[in-house]
Scaffold this motif. Structure first.
Motif, PDB file in Angstrom:
ATOM      1  N   THR A 177      -8.915  -4.757 -17.893  1.00 27.03           N
ATOM      2  CA  THR A 177      -7.783  -4.572 -16.982  1.00 27.03           C
ATOM      3  C   THR A 177      -6.515  -4.276 -17.777  1.00 27.03           C
ATOM      4  OG1 THR A 177      -8.816  -6.252 -15.566  1.00 27.03           O
ATOM      5  CG2 THR A 177      -6.594  -5.550 -14.995  1.00 27.03           C
ATOM      6  N   GLU A 178      -6.314  -5.037 -18.829  1.00 24.65           N
ATOM      7  CA  GLU A 178      -5.120  -4.855 -19.666  1.00 24.65           C
ATOM      8  C   GLU A 178      -5.126  -3.475 -20.339  1.00 24.65           C
ATOM      9  OE1 GLU A 178      -6.943  -7.555 -19.459  1.00 24.65           O
ATOM     10  OE2 GLU A 178      -5.644  -9.306 -19.227  1.00 24.65           O
ATOM     11  N   ALA A 179      -6.310  -3.007 -20.722  1.00 23.03           N
ATOM     12  CA  ALA A 179      -6.407  -1.691 -21.369  1.00 23.03           C
ATOM     13  C   ALA A 179      -6.020  -0.580 -20.408  1.00 23.03           C
ATOM     14  CB  ALA A 179      -7.830  -1.470 -21.880  1.00 23.03           C
ATOM     15  N   PHE A 180      -6.503  -0.652 -19.182  1.00 21.82           N
ATOM     16  CA  PHE A 180      -6.178   0.398 -18.222  1.00 21.82           C
ATOM     17  C   PHE A 180      -4.714   0.330 -17.808  1.00 21.82           C
ATOM     18  CE2 PHE A 180     -10.272   1.781 -18.505  1.00 21.82           C
ATOM     19  CZ  PHE A 180     -11.243   0.885 -18.073  1.00 21.82           C
ATOM     20  N   ALA A 181      -4.178  -0.868 -17.727  1.00 22.94           N
ATOM     21  CA  ALA A 181      -2.743  -0.997 -17.447  1.00 22.94           C
ATOM     22  C   ALA A 181      -1.936  -0.426 -18.612  1.00 22.94           C
ATOM     23  CB  ALA A 181      -2.383  -2.457 -17.214  1.00 22.94           C
ATOM     24  N   ALA A 182      -2.421  -0.629 -19.822  1.00 20.82           N
ATOM     25  CA  ALA A 182      -1.716  -0.107 -20.996  1.00 20.82           C
ATOM     26  C   ALA A 182      -1.636   1.415 -20.957  1.00 20.82           C
ATOM     27  CB  ALA A 182      -2.409  -0.564 -22.285  1.00 20.82           C
ATOM     28  N   ILE A 183      -2.754   2.080 -20.652  1.00 22.34           N
ATOM     29  CA  ILE A 183      -2.706   3.549 -20.652  1.00 22.34           C
ATOM     30  C   ILE A 183      -1.863   4.056 -19.472  1.00 22.34           C
ATOM     31  CG2 ILE A 183      -4.860   3.820 -21.930  1.00 22.34           C
ATOM     32  CD1 ILE A 183      -6.223   4.746 -19.328  1.00 22.34           C
ATOM     33  N   GLY A 184      -1.940   3.345 -18.349  1.00 20.91           N
ATOM     34  CA  GLY A 184      -1.112   3.740 -17.217  1.00 20.91           C
ATOM     35  C   GLY A 184       0.363   3.626 -17.543  1.00 20.91           C
ATOM     36  N   LEU A 185       0.751   2.511 -18.095  1.00 18.17           N
ATOM     37  CA  LEU A 185       2.164   2.292 -18.392  1.00 18.17           C
ATOM     38  C   LEU A 185       2.651   3.197 -19.517  1.00 18.17           C
ATOM     39  CD1 LEU A 185       2.011  -1.550 -17.885  1.00 18.17           C
ATOM     40  CD2 LEU A 185       3.611  -0.033 -16.685  1.00 18.17           C
ATOM     41  N   ALA A 186       1.775   3.515 -20.452  1.00 21.70           N
ATOM     42  CA  ALA A 186       2.176   4.410 -21.541  1.00 21.70           C
ATOM     43  C   ALA A 186       2.479   5.807 -21.003  1.00 21.70           C
ATOM     44  CB  ALA A 186       1.072   4.475 -22.601  1.00 21.70           C
ATOM     45  N   ALA A 187       1.578   6.320 -20.170  1.00 19.99           N
ATOM     46  CA  ALA A 187       1.802   7.650 -19.603  1.00 19.99           C
ATOM     47  C   ALA A 187       2.997   7.631 -18.665  1.00 19.99           C
ATOM     48  CB  ALA A 187       0.540   8.125 -18.880  1.00 19.99           C
ATOM     49  N   TYR A 188       3.147   6.529 -17.936  1.00 14.67           N
ATOM     50  CA  TYR A 188       4.276   6.401 -17.017  1.00 14.67           C
ATOM     51  C   TYR A 188       5.602   6.324 -17.781  1.00 14.67           C
ATOM     52  CZ  TYR A 188       7.422   4.584 -13.469  1.00 14.67           C
ATOM     53  OH  TYR A 188       8.494   4.405 -12.634  1.00 14.67           O
ATOM     54  N   ALA A 189       5.568   5.673 -18.925  1.00 14.56           N
ATOM     55  CA  ALA A 189       6.785   5.565 -19.730  1.00 14.56           C
ATOM     56  C   ALA A 189       7.286   6.951 -20.114  1.00 14.56           C
ATOM     57  CB  ALA A 189       6.510   4.734 -20.982  1.00 14.56           C
ATOM     58  N   ARG A 190       6.357   7.824 -20.508  1.00 14.37           N
ATOM     59  CA  ARG A 190       6.779   9.188 -20.865  1.00 14.37           C
ATOM     60  C   ARG A 190       7.277   9.927 -19.631  1.00 14.37           C
ATOM     61  NH1 ARG A 190       4.124  14.668 -22.881  1.00 14.37           N
ATOM     62  NH2 ARG A 190       2.056  13.752 -22.770  1.00 14.37           N
ATOM     63  N   ALA A 191       6.563   9.765 -18.512  1.00 13.56           N
ATOM     64  CA  ALA A 191       6.942  10.503 -17.297  1.00 13.56           C
ATOM     65  C   ALA A 191       8.304  10.056 -16.774  1.00 13.56           C
ATOM     66  CB  ALA A 191       5.864  10.314 -16.231  1.00 13.56           C
ATOM     67  N   SER A 192       8.530   8.760 -16.801  1.00 12.37           N
ATOM     68  CA  SER A 192       9.735   8.217 -16.177  1.00 12.37           C
ATOM     69  C   SER A 192      10.895   8.059 -17.158  1.00 12.37           C
ATOM     70  CB  SER A 192       9.418   6.847 -15.580  1.00 12.37           C
ATOM     71  OG  SER A 192       9.062   5.945 -16.628  1.00 12.37           O
ATOM     72  N   GLY A 193      10.567   8.020 -18.450  1.00 16.37           N
ATOM     73  CA  GLY A 193      11.603   7.732 -19.435  1.00 16.37           C
ATOM     74  C   GLY A 193      11.940   6.255 -19.521  1.00 16.37           C
ATOM     75  N   GLU A 194      11.200   5.405 -18.830  1.00 23.46           N
ATOM     76  CA  GLU A 194      11.465   3.964 -18.787  1.00 23.46           C
ATOM     77  C   GLU A 194      11.021   3.264 -20.060  1.00 23.46           C
ATOM     78  OE1 GLU A 194      10.361   1.905 -14.561  1.00 23.46           O
ATOM     79  OE2 GLU A 194       9.975   0.831 -16.446  1.00 23.46           O
ATOM     80  N   GLU A 195      11.961   2.672 -20.768  1.00 19.25           N
ATOM     81  CA  GLU A 195      11.610   1.979 -22.001  1.00 19.25           C
ATOM     82  C   GLU A 195      10.809   0.703 -21.716  1.00 19.25           C
ATOM     83  OE1 GLU A 195      11.857   3.479 -24.756  1.00 19.25           O
ATOM     84  OE2 GLU A 195      10.924   1.801 -25.826  1.00 19.25           O
ATOM     85  N   GLN A 196      11.099   0.055 -20.572  1.00 13.88           N
ATOM     86  CA  GLN A 196      10.372  -1.171 -20.229  1.00 13.88           C
ATOM     87  C   GLN A 196       8.871  -0.894 -20.139  1.00 13.88           C
ATOM     88  OE1 GLN A 196      11.434  -2.918 -16.407  1.00 13.88           O
ATOM     89  NE2 GLN A 196       9.711  -4.346 -16.481  1.00 13.88           N
ATOM     90  N   ALA A 197       8.537   0.213 -19.530  1.00  9.63           N
ATOM     91  CA  ALA A 197       7.121   0.566 -19.397  1.00  9.63           C
ATOM     92  C   ALA A 197       6.481   0.783 -20.765  1.00  9.63           C
ATOM     93  CB  ALA A 197       6.956   1.808 -18.534  1.00  9.63           C
ATOM     94  N   ALA A 198       7.246   1.398 -21.667  1.00 11.08           N
ATOM     95  CA  ALA A 198       6.708   1.609 -23.013  1.00 11.08           C
ATOM     96  C   ALA A 198       6.474   0.273 -23.713  1.00 11.08           C
ATOM     97  CB  ALA A 198       7.684   2.463 -23.820  1.00 11.08           C
TER      98      ALA A 198
END
Lengths: 393, 393
Positions: B117-138
């Protein structure tokens, strides 16, 4: 059915004594390391040396029960003792709980949350106690029965699968295993705790799992019998329900034909036969959904051997109790389909796992789940029930 | 294959953008309680309101990756954010670990041992961080990646299934998830930890799971790569192996055509295609036995959607790397069989679970295991790979 009784007796009796039992005795006895190896290929070759502890308890029960109720054959007692020795030497943890699997030499592999291993060991040791006259075995059986009850009824001792507490649930497996174990403890040891727990188990099944308005026997409900409208809560297991039904019908018969229990058991058979029988291909589905929505488990439409064993027993006992020709017909249907599709005349015993249309899926004769239990139990109990019915004529 | 490239691009691109994505967007978005409901019947009706957290991470990754690499569509970013908000609000336990399932409203249902679960959340948040520019997500993505690494490598933090210590073992799932997660963390965030763990994961797969002498990629081995001659140790998962193969082939391509990695990946494809392809009915078996003994799991000969997604990717990337017509032919075989049998032109997307002969077993389009991930990932990566190949002409 009445005209078929002699023929059916022969099928069950000879199946048990000439086919099922010899298959296992020939292939599974480990004279080098003790106990039994149940993971057998189609022809009886051992394909995994690991030893399942459920099946040790169950086989000990079978051998001892044959000794107690069919014929005091020394071979059966010796094999039961062989199993008991392995069980005692290798299958108990230091906390009194039992392992689920051990290696060939008896080293522990896996231990699980549920107390099913203890329940099967209890019935094995209870029957063995009567066969052997061993008081130690009787004590062990009673202790394991009490351990099983304690774990099943003390909150927190068995962590649930859905474990965060938000949606507590319970399965029919627990009252069923309690009922089945208590009936053996009463029969073999006259355990004073048995009658109370037989009643409690039947009460719980009736109150929480049997839903007349839905014409269904639930597999999983909330703690107070609540319907849980999710995959897990809607998934029905006809095999389990039919097994619970025959436990109840057997108890009804034991009480001299208790009408209420008979009605309860036959209702369960009626509903779950209708939900489970596959009109298109014959045989009984493994899972159904309460509302006919899709089931999540991949093997939902496969045909498993033990489900058919329980259905054969349930329809026979329903017929015995009522004389209703509907049960005679259902019994014939499932008896014939099961023997045609599961039996392996070439190598003996039955296959376990078929595709929906009856074609073979898995050629194993034994694994962690399939061993000398459901099939021979069916053969033995059907044989004995039919002998009793023959006498009634 | 070269002559088919334009046609294949259209199949994958249009499949992704006109079929797969619209199916999920139309049916699974929960505007009332947040997040997504992935348990869908054939026509997209929600049949279980429970929410799987793996699939939330995966869908966030897909939506963000589409935004990052296909087109910056506002709808995709908004939906990814919608998922991230639900994840943050409901899917984390107080210890930083994540839940496996939650109720529709977000109350925790089940938490499991593994860190998938943590791994899939990690890849989701990583891609989202780039898309959104959100540092928190990164930051969250990097933290979850490190949590996953810590749990996977610290003895005792994840209790094994065979838990008594007698026969320790490990599964290919761990190095695979590490490899897949690290590749995304590198691509999206240039995480300095990623390269080291990509190498370690590939080393572990090569050293312990890839067996050239047996021409097999193992699913389960001992801690040092030992073969375990029991059901669990002999059971091979062609889908997993082909997925690992394409991870390695993608990495080889990323490194400019690394020959050793290419050879490793293509060997894995060669062996596991041969073991997995069903000569009689077409499609790829779910499980095989190393020594062609019977497999214990009932669904061993069923055909699952994700296995075919990975096989399509693996054969395509093998062809891209080598130009060997054998892979072009295999790709055509599995691409055609999968589209013919899994696709549902009437209601969209793909079925997940077929019988061996290709007939439908389970009509669900989504459940805890099937969601908007394997199919759209295949469609996206195949589309992009083929665009690259078209340019090379």
């Amino acid at each position: 059915m009445r005209s078929r009784i002699p023929e059916l007796i022969a099928v069950y009796r000879d199946g048990l004594l000439e086919d099922t039992l010899p298959f296992w005795i020939q292939h599974c006895v480990d004279r080098e390391h003790g106990g039994f190896q149940f993971c057998l290929d189609r022809d009886g070759t051992v394909v995994d040396t690991d030893k399942g502890v459920w099946t040790h308890g169950r086989f000990i029960w079978l051998l001892s029960t044959l000794y107690n109720t069919v014929e005091p054959r020394a071979e059966w007692l010796e094999l039961a003792r062989h199993g008991v020795e392995f069980l005692r030497r290798h299958c108990f943890d230091t906390d009194g709980r039992m392992f689920f699997t051990v290696t060939r030499e008896g080293a522990p592999l896996r231990k699980r949350r549920y107390v099913f291993t203890e329940a099967f060991a209890a019935i094995g040791l209870a029957a063995y106690a009567r066969a052997s006259g061993e008081e130690q075995a009787a004590d062990e059986a009673r202790s394991l029965f009490r351990l099983m009850l304690r774990y099943s009824t003390t909150p927190g001792l068995i962590p649930p699968k859905v474990d965060q507490g938000t949606r507590p649930s319970k399965g029919i497996g627990f009252p069923m295993i309690t009922l089945g174990t208590a009936r053996v403890l009463r029969a073999e040891l006259q355990d004073p705790l048995a009658d109370e727990w037989i009643d409690k188990a039947i009460d719980e099944i009736r109150r929480d799992f049997v839903k007349p308005d839905l014409e269904a026997v639930m597999e999983t409900v909330g703690p107070g019998g609540e319907l849980l409208d999710h995959f897990d809560g809607r998934t029905l297991n006809p095999g389990h329900a039919l097994e619970a039904a025959w436990f109840i019908l057997a108890e009804a018969w034991h009480r001299g034909g208790d009408k209420e229990l008979t009605d309860l058991g036959t209702s369960m058979v009626d509903w779950m036969w209708r939900r489970g029988w596959d009109e298109q291909h014959g045989g009984i589905f493994y899972f159904r959904d309460l509302r006919d929505l899709p089931v999540q488990e991949y093997w939902h439409d496969m045909k498993f051997w033990w489900v058919h064993n329980e259905a054969i027993l349930a329809t026979l006992l329903a017929y015995r109790a009522t004389g209703d020709v509907k049960y005679s017909e259902w019994h014939r249907m499932v008896h014939d389909w099961a023997h045609q599709h599961f039996a392996d005349p070439e190598h003996g015993e039955w296959f376990g796992y078929l595709h929906r249309d009856g074609r073979l899926s898995v050629p194993l004769k034994g694994n962690l789940w399939k061993g000398p239990f459901h099939l021979p139990r069916m053969q033995l109990l059907c044989w004995q029930a039919l002998e009793g019915m023959r006498e009634l004529e």
